[in-house]
Design an enzyme around this catalytic site. Structure first.
Site, PDB file in Angstrom:
ATOM      1  N   PHE A 102       0.798  -1.221   0.000  1.00  0.00           N
ATOM      2  CA  PHE A 102       0.000   0.000   0.000  1.00  0.00           C
ATOM      3  C   PHE A 102       0.833   1.273   0.000  1.00  0.00           C
ATOM      4  CE2 PHE A 102      -3.068  -3.094   1.548  1.00  0.00           C
ATOM      5  CZ  PHE A 102      -4.186  -2.748   0.800  1.00  0.00           C
ATOM      6  N   HIS A 134      14.058  -8.535   1.881  1.00  0.00           N
ATOM      7  CA  HIS A 134      13.240  -8.290   3.066  1.00  0.00           C
ATOM      8  C   HIS A 134      13.879  -8.919   4.302  1.00  0.00           C
ATOM      9  CE1 HIS A 134      10.053  -7.290   0.155  1.00  0.00           C
ATOM     10  NE2 HIS A 134       9.478  -6.636   1.143  1.00  0.00           N
ATOM     11  N   LYS A 138       9.865 -12.372   7.066  1.00  0.00           N
ATOM     12  CA  LYS A 138       8.863 -12.402   5.993  1.00  0.00           C
ATOM     13  C   LYS A 138       8.745 -13.814   5.444  1.00  0.00           C
ATOM     14  CE  LYS A 138       7.347 -10.056   1.797  1.00  0.00           C
ATOM     15  NZ  LYS A 138       5.986  -9.852   2.339  1.00  0.00           N
ATOM     16  N   GLY A 144       4.975 -10.375  -2.628  1.00  0.00           N
ATOM     17  CA  GLY A 144       3.837 -10.066  -3.481  1.00  0.00           C
ATOM     18  C   GLY A 144       4.106  -8.865  -4.368  1.00  0.00           C
TER      19      GLY A 144
END
Length: 248
Positions: A102, A134, A138, A144
């Site tokens: 987002f 990451h 994770k 994604g």
């Protein structure tokens, strides 16, 4: 606005912090892995923000849709079920917006990568690959966001037809394959990089998240957008729908 948060992990906590500091929004409830989730769990909420894990999201989905409250989903790892989820959202008459990321910065980055992949498509001397890095906590890999970037590259560059996640032994990558590499190390929030290479040049396009607040703020902002259009235009949405309207 009043929000119900499903998931109390790192991202859920960051979303809660953004809401609490906003001065205009509030949290109706927080549901975690000990909660019994039913449609009634979301009474009094204007939007649901979900940052859980694949199995929890899929298990809670019927109750979320039955509640009629618009849902923003940041949980990843369920892309193999996306067509089924879309169908269920549409059949329910509710609204759901899904994004693997987002962060507005990441989504601007993704559009930049897509445009670069389109521009090099006619020129055989340019090749392209993608990597992500990451923290060790994770679970899914590639991320994604990396897979979304790969899909966007394939959609505009006909020279790349398939995604290769890993190379083993002496296997060589072919010209029509797009390699997407993943690294899990340390406490990195998220770094995504597209590499474009030829014998004469190298182009590197990268996004590095400094903290999780960008992800959380973006989730709250898209939840406000989804709630505003939910009654008149229910359905399944993505970050592209949000950005297309904001940039129109």
């Amino acid at each position: 606005m009043k929000f119900t948060l499903t998931g109390s992990g790192r991202m859920g906590q960051q979303v809660a912090d953004v809401i609490n500091r906003s001065g205009i929004h509030e949290i109706a409830s927080i549901l975690d892995d000990r909660s019994v989730v039913t449609a009634e769990s979301f009474l009094g909420s204007d939007a649901i923000i979900d940052f859980t894990v694949r199995d929890a999201f899929l298990q809670n989905l019927p109750a979320m849709l039955q509640s009629g409250v618009p849902v923003v989903v940041g949980t990843t790892g369920w892309d193999d079920q996306i067509e089924s989820v879309k169908r269920r959202v549409i059949e329910s008459g509710s609204s759901l917006l899904y994004s693997a990321n987002f962060s507005l910065g990441v989504n601007i980055f993704l559009r930049t990568v897509r445009e670069a992949a389109r521009l090099i498509a006619p020129f055989d001397q340019f090749d392209i690959a993608f990597t992500e890095h990451h923290h060790t906590g994770k679970a899914d890999f590639p991320s994604g966001t990396a897979l979304r970037a790969a899909e966007m590259i394939l959609s505009v560059n006909p020279r790349k037809r398939t995604i290769v996640r890993e190379l083993f032994d002496d296997r060589k990558i072919t010209a029509d394959e797009l390699q997407v590499g993943a690294l899990r190390l340390g406490s990195v929030f998220g770094k995504h990089t597209a590499y474009i290479d030829s014998e004469m040049d190298e182009i590197v396009i990268s996004h590095n998240a400094k903290n999780r607040e960008g992800f959380a703020s973006g989730a709250v902002q898209t939840a406000k957008w989804l709630a505003a259009r939910h009654t008149a235009s229910p359905g399944f949405y993505t970050m592209d729908d949000f950005l297309n309207e904001m940039l129109a």
